[in-house]
Design a protein around this motif. Sequence first.
Motif, PDB file in Angstrom:
ATOM      1  N   SER A 103     -17.568 -10.990  48.438  1.00  0.00           N
ATOM      2  CA  SER A 103     -16.340 -10.185  48.462  1.00  0.00           C
ATOM      3  C   SER A 103     -15.836 -10.014  49.885  1.00  0.00           C
ATOM      4  O   SER A 103     -14.626 -10.110  50.143  1.00  0.00           O
ATOM      5  CB  SER A 103     -16.595  -8.796  47.861  1.00  0.00           C
ATOM      6  OG  SER A 103     -17.032  -8.881  46.547  1.00  0.00           O
ATOM      7  N   TYR A 113      -9.431 -14.749  44.831  1.00  0.00           N
ATOM      8  CA  TYR A 113     -10.433 -14.117  43.975  1.00  0.00           C
ATOM      9  C   TYR A 113     -11.149 -12.943  44.639  1.00  0.00           C
ATOM     10  O   TYR A 113     -12.104 -12.414  44.070  1.00  0.00           O
ATOM     11  CB  TYR A 113     -11.465 -15.153  43.534  1.00  0.00           C
ATOM     12  CG  TYR A 113     -10.850 -16.240  42.689  1.00  0.00           C
ATOM     13  CD1 TYR A 113     -10.441 -15.984  41.401  1.00  0.00           C
ATOM     14  CD2 TYR A 113     -10.664 -17.512  43.207  1.00  0.00           C
ATOM     15  CE1 TYR A 113      -9.862 -16.964  40.624  1.00  0.00           C
ATOM     16  CE2 TYR A 113     -10.090 -18.512  42.444  1.00  0.00           C
ATOM     17  CZ  TYR A 113      -9.689 -18.233  41.155  1.00  0.00           C
ATOM     18  OH  TYR A 113      -9.120 -19.208  40.398  1.00  0.00           O
ATOM     19  N   ARG A 115     -10.196  -9.812  45.095  1.00  0.00           N
ATOM     20  CA  ARG A 115     -10.080  -8.566  44.323  1.00  0.00           C
ATOM     21  C   ARG A 115     -11.018  -8.557  43.129  1.00  0.00           C
ATOM     22  O   ARG A 115     -11.580  -7.520  42.790  1.00  0.00           O
ATOM     23  CB  ARG A 115      -8.650  -8.343  43.870  1.00  0.00           C
ATOM     24  CG  ARG A 115      -7.761  -7.923  44.998  1.00  0.00           C
ATOM     25  CD  ARG A 115      -6.393  -7.568  44.506  1.00  0.00           C
ATOM     26  NE  ARG A 115      -5.572  -7.173  45.637  1.00  0.00           N
ATOM     27  CZ  ARG A 115      -4.886  -6.062  45.675  1.00  0.00           C
ATOM     28  NH1 ARG A 115      -4.889  -5.249  44.650  1.00  0.00           N
ATOM     29  NH2 ARG A 115      -4.177  -5.763  46.736  1.00  0.00           N
ATOM     30  N   THR A 116     -11.179  -9.697  42.483  1.00  0.00           N
ATOM     31  CA  THR A 116     -12.080  -9.769  41.334  1.00  0.00           C
ATOM     32  C   THR A 116     -13.514  -9.464  41.759  1.00  0.00           C
ATOM     33  O   THR A 116     -14.197  -8.667  41.107  1.00  0.00           O
ATOM     34  CB  THR A 116     -12.015 -11.175  40.692  1.00  0.00           C
ATOM     35  OG1 THR A 116     -10.661 -11.471  40.360  1.00  0.00           O
ATOM     36  CG2 THR A 116     -12.882 -11.249  39.463  1.00  0.00           C
TER      37      THR A 116
END
Length: 139
Positions: A103, A113, A115-116
């Motif tokens: 992250s 990706y 935020r996911t």
Amino acid sequence: MNDSFLYTIPQWFVFAGLFMIIYGWVESKKSFRLIGISIFILLGIYSLAILLGDYLTIGNYLTPEEVVSEEIDGDILNEVPFQAKLLPAYWSFLLSSVLAIPSLFLDWKDKKYARTFIVITGLVALLGFFIVVGTIRSI
């Protein structure tokens, strides 16, 4: 180590990390999001220290005589020590820190990706938080 540090410090880490991430999203400040993600990595380091330091092992609370004489009945299983009940929460905190590493890099590079991964990291940390809360309420 005092037992209150086993459940208060991780709660503060989770709240601080989530607050920084949410504030970073609302105000569109990347630095706050990165700090929030880094807090989850620090939570994982703290969790690893607790897990490797044998603060949560059941073997510390059962005597060898109890184990040898097979006094482990259903009665003892109902009396699992508070510290041992926190073990799944610390696994969850450790998993959230593992998820926080990609992250951090994805958000740093402004990838799609990020935020996911950040949401999944926060949810896994919240799972550990609710395990701690449930354990405290069961006392």
